[in-house]
Design a protein around this motif. Structure first.
Motif, PDB file in Angstrom:
ATOM      1  N   ALA A  25       0.864  -1.179   0.000  1.00  0.00           N
ATOM      2  CA  ALA A  25       0.000   0.000   0.000  1.00  0.00           C
ATOM      3  C   ALA A  25       0.897   1.225   0.000  1.00  0.00           C
ATOM      4  CB  ALA A  25      -0.916   0.004   1.219  1.00  0.00           C
ATOM      5  N   GLY A  26       0.453   2.268  -0.691  1.00  0.00           N
ATOM      6  CA  GLY A  26       1.274   3.468  -0.811  1.00  0.00           C
ATOM      7  C   GLY A  26       2.076   3.442  -2.097  1.00  0.00           C
ATOM      8  N   ASP A  27       2.760   4.540  -2.368  1.00  0.00           N
ATOM      9  CA  ASP A  27       3.538   4.652  -3.603  1.00  0.00           C
ATOM     10  C   ASP A  27       4.961   5.096  -3.285  1.00  0.00           C
ATOM     11  OD1 ASP A  27       3.505   7.478  -3.193  1.00  0.00           O
ATOM     12  OD2 ASP A  27       1.566   7.598  -4.206  1.00  0.00           O
ATOM     13  N   ASN A  28       5.744   5.331  -4.339  1.00  0.00           N
ATOM     14  CA  ASN A  28       7.147   5.720  -4.153  1.00  0.00           C
ATOM     15  C   ASN A  28       7.352   7.229  -4.083  1.00  0.00           C
ATOM     16  OD1 ASN A  28       7.969   2.990  -4.294  1.00  0.00           O
ATOM     17  ND2 ASN A  28       8.010   3.071  -6.523  1.00  0.00           N
ATOM     18  N   GLY A  29       6.299   7.993  -4.361  1.00  0.00           N
ATOM     19  CA  GLY A  29       6.442   9.444  -4.425  1.00  0.00           C
ATOM     20  C   GLY A  29       6.730  10.085  -3.077  1.00  0.00           C
ATOM     21  N   LYS A  44       8.544   7.630   4.343  1.00  0.00           N
ATOM     22  CA  LYS A  44       9.181   8.306   3.209  1.00  0.00           C
ATOM     23  C   LYS A  44       9.732   9.664   3.641  1.00  0.00           C
ATOM     24  CE  LYS A  44       5.586   7.808   0.491  1.00  0.00           C
ATOM     25  NZ  LYS A  44       4.739   7.858  -0.720  1.00  0.00           N
ATOM     26  N   ASN A  45      10.706   9.596   4.522  1.00  0.00           N
ATOM     27  CA  ASN A  45      11.324  10.767   5.118  1.00  0.00           C
ATOM     28  C   ASN A  45      12.357  11.351   4.147  1.00  0.00           C
ATOM     29  OD1 ASN A  45      13.191  12.373   6.767  1.00  0.00           O
ATOM     30  ND2 ASN A  45      12.045  11.568   8.521  1.00  0.00           N
ATOM     31  N   LYS A  46      12.205  12.624   3.830  1.00  0.00           N
ATOM     32  CA  LYS A  46      13.080  13.242   2.824  1.00  0.00           C
ATOM     33  C   LYS A  46      14.518  13.415   3.294  1.00  0.00           C
ATOM     34  CE  LYS A  46       9.428  15.679   0.321  1.00  0.00           C
ATOM     35  NZ  LYS A  46       8.902  16.996  -0.128  1.00  0.00           N
ATOM     36  N   GLU A  47      14.744  13.254   4.586  1.00  0.00           N
ATOM     37  CA  GLU A  47      16.131  13.290   5.071  1.00  0.00           C
ATOM     38  C   GLU A  47      16.881  12.023   4.655  1.00  0.00           C
ATOM     39  OE1 GLU A  47      16.499  14.090   9.210  1.00  0.00           O
ATOM     40  OE2 GLU A  47      15.110  15.788   9.174  1.00  0.00           O
ATOM     41  N   TYR A  48      16.145  10.961   4.373  1.00  0.00           N
ATOM     42  CA  TYR A  48      16.758   9.676   4.016  1.00  0.00           C
ATOM     43  C   TYR A  48      16.589   9.335   2.537  1.00  0.00           C
ATOM     44  CZ  TYR A  48      17.067   8.876   9.049  1.00  0.00           C
ATOM     45  OH  TYR A  48      17.374   8.978  10.378  1.00  0.00           O
ATOM     46  N   TYR A  49      15.480   9.768   1.945  1.00  0.00           N
ATOM     47  CA  TYR A  49      15.200   9.437   0.549  1.00  0.00           C
ATOM     48  C   TYR A  49      15.086  10.727  -0.252  1.00  0.00           C
ATOM     49  CZ  TYR A  49      13.908   5.138   2.942  1.00  0.00           C
ATOM     50  OH  TYR A  49      13.918   4.025   3.739  1.00  0.00           O
ATOM     51  N   LYS A  50      15.872  10.805  -1.317  1.00  0.00           N
ATOM     52  CA  LYS A  50      15.927  12.026  -2.116  1.00  0.00           C
ATOM     53  C   LYS A  50      15.052  11.971  -3.368  1.00  0.00           C
ATOM     54  CE  LYS A  50      18.868  13.547   0.848  1.00  0.00           C
ATOM     55  NZ  LYS A  50      18.369  14.465   1.907  1.00  0.00           N
ATOM     56  N   ASN A  51      14.662  10.771  -3.773  1.00  0.00           N
ATOM     57  CA  ASN A  51      13.841  10.632  -4.973  1.00  0.00           C
ATOM     58  C   ASN A  51      13.058   9.319  -4.904  1.00  0.00           C
ATOM     59  OD1 ASN A  51      15.572   8.460  -6.192  1.00  0.00           O
ATOM     60  ND2 ASN A  51      17.079  10.127  -6.203  1.00  0.00           N
ATOM     61  N   PRO A  52      12.022   9.173  -5.734  1.00  0.00           N
ATOM     62  CA  PRO A  52      11.195   7.958  -5.706  1.00  0.00           C
ATOM     63  C   PRO A  52      11.972   6.673  -5.981  1.00  0.00           C
ATOM     64  CG  PRO A  52      10.045   9.704  -6.865  1.00  0.00           C
ATOM     65  CD  PRO A  52      11.444  10.202  -6.620  1.00  0.00           C
ATOM     66  N   SER A  53      13.031   6.783  -6.770  1.00  0.00           N
ATOM     67  CA  SER A  53      13.822   5.592  -7.074  1.00  0.00           C
ATOM     68  C   SER A  53      14.442   4.988  -5.822  1.00  0.00           C
ATOM     69  CB  SER A  53      14.935   5.948  -8.078  1.00  0.00           C
ATOM     70  OG  SER A  53      15.710   4.818  -8.390  1.00  0.00           O
ATOM     71  N   GLN A  54      14.837   5.848  -4.880  1.00  0.00           N
ATOM     72  CA  GLN A  54      15.412   5.352  -3.628  1.00  0.00           C
ATOM     73  C   GLN A  54      14.352   4.665  -2.770  1.00  0.00           C
ATOM     74  OE1 GLN A  54      17.364   8.747  -1.836  1.00  0.00           O
ATOM     75  NE2 GLN A  54      19.232   8.442  -3.032  1.00  0.00           N
ATOM     76  N   VAL A  55      13.136   5.163  -2.806  1.00  0.00           N
ATOM     77  CA  VAL A  55      12.048   4.506  -2.080  1.00  0.00           C
ATOM     78  C   VAL A  55      11.767   3.141  -2.691  1.00  0.00           C
ATOM     79  CG1 VAL A  55       9.613   4.649  -1.410  1.00  0.00           C
ATOM     80  CG2 VAL A  55      11.021   6.728  -1.438  1.00  0.00           C
ATOM     81  N   LYS A  56      11.781   3.077  -4.020  1.00  0.00           N
ATOM     82  CA  LYS A  56      11.572   1.803  -4.715  1.00  0.00           C
ATOM     83  C   LYS A  56      12.658   0.794  -4.338  1.00  0.00           C
ATOM     84  CE  LYS A  56      11.205  -0.194  -9.367  1.00  0.00           C
ATOM     85  NZ  LYS A  56      11.179   0.107 -10.819  1.00  0.00           N
TER      86      LYS A  56
END
Length: 277
Positions: free
Chosen positions: A8-12, A93-105
Motif C-alpha cells: 500500500a502506498g507509492d514511491n512518491g 518516506k522521510n526526505k532526510e533519508y530518501y531524495k527521490n522515488p527511485s530510492q524509495v523503490k
C-alpha cells in the motif's frame, strides 16, 4: 508454505501517502486459507455490509470508523487464531533519508527481501517438525501476488529471494500473478485460483488499514493497527514438544527511526518476550 503479498502506498515523496506498507500473509495449509477467507467474508458482511472488497473500494464510512474496524478485527482474529501469520514492513518516506522515488523503490525491494529472509528459517523449522522432509522432501514456498502490481519491480526482488532460497535449500514457486477475484469469476477460473486471489484482496485490507492509520497520525487508529500487528509479533508457535518458535517479523525503514514507533509496535521479542508468556 503459502505466502500472499501486497503493498500500500507509492514511491512518491510528495504524494498524500507519507508511508509505504508491505505485508505478507503466511499459511501452512490450504484448509487454513479457506477458513480464514470465509471468516473474513462473513464478518465483512456483518460489519461492513459487503462480503469482500479491496481496501481502496471500501466505503469511506468504514475506513473512517476505527471503532467498527476494531470490532471486526477482534472477531476475525479470534475466529482465525493459529490459522495464519503476518509479516509487516513500514517505510517512512522521510526526505532526510530518501531524495527521490527511485530510492524509495530500492528500499521497498530491500525490505521485501528482508521480510522473506526472516521467514525462511521459520518455514524450515516448522516443516521439519511437521515431518515434511520425510513426507515431501525439499520445502516449498508458494508465493502469490496481485497481477496489478508492478511486475518490473519484482524482477530484482525475485532474484534476491530466489538466491537466498536456493542457499537455504528451499524451493521458491512463484511469484504467481493473479487477477482480481471478479475477473477470475467472470472467466470461470477454478475455485482455488479464486480463493488465492481473495486471500490477496484480504491482505490488501491489512496493508490499507495500516497506511490509513499512519497517514492520519491519529491515536484513534492505534488499537486498529496493533490488532493487525498482533499477528506479526510476540507469537510463540509450538509444534509437539519442541521448543517454541518466537515469531517477530515487523520491520521499520529507515532503521534509525525505529524507536519512534516503539509505542505502536513494541520492542523486539528477544528483549521483552518473557513478558508475553
Amino acid at each position: 508454505m503459502f505466502v500472499f503479498t501486497d503493498e500500500a502506498g507509492d514511491n512518491g515523496l510528495n504524494s498524500q501517502d507519507k508511508y509505504k506498507i508491505i505485508i505478507f500473509s503466511h499459511f501452512f495449509d490450504e484448509n487454513d486459507i479457506k477458513d480464514t477467507v470465509e471468516s473474513f467474508k462473513k464478518l465483512s458482511k456483518f460489519y461492513f455490509g459487503n462480503s469482500l472488497r479491496s481496501w481502496k473500494k471500501q466505503k469511506g464510512m468504514i475506513k473512517n470508523n476505527p471503532e467498527i474496524l476494531n470490532k471486526f478485527l477482534k472477531d476475525f482474529l479470534g475466529e482465525t487464531d493459529n490459522k495464519f501469520l503476518l509479516s509487516v514492513g513500514i517505510i517512512e518516506k522521510n526526505k532526510e533519508y530518501y531524495k527521490n522515488p527511485s530510492q524509495v523503490k530500492d528500499e521497498t525491494i530491500n525490505l521485501y527481501a528482508n521480510l522473506f529472509r526472516r521467514g525462511i528459517p521459520f518455514y524450515k523449522w516448522a516443516y521439519y517438525n511437521l515431518g515434511g522432509y520425510k513426507i515431501s522432501g525439499t520445502p516449498k514456498i508458494r508465493w502469490y501476488i496481485d497481477q496489478n502490481d508492478d511486475q518490473g519491480f519484482t524482477k530484482p526482488l525475485i532474484k534476491q529471494i530466489s538466491e537466498y532460497s536456493k542457499l537455504n535449500n528451499v524451493k521458491l514457486e512463484g511469484p504467481k500473478f493473479l487477477p482480481k477475484p471478479k475477473v477470475l469469476k467472470k472467466n470461470k477460473s477454478d475455485s482455488i485460483k479464486i480463493l488465492y486471489s481473495q486471500t490477496i484482496e484480504m491482505t490488501d485490507n491489512f496493508s490499507g488499514i495500516i497506511l490509513k492509520g499512519l497517514n492520519n497520525n491519529d491515536s484513534k487508529y492505534d488499537t486498529t493497527m496493533k490488532l493487525i500487528f498482533s499477528r506479526a509479533k510476540y507469537i510463540k508457535i509450538s509444534i509437539g514438544e519442541k521448543k517454541p518458535w518466537k515469531w517477530d517479523n515487523i520491520m521499520i525503514s529507515p532503521m534509525d527511526l525505529k524507536m519512534k514507533y516503539i509505542d505502536l509496535i513494541g520492542y523486539d521479542y528477544y528483549n521483552v518476550f518473557d513478558e508475553y508468556k
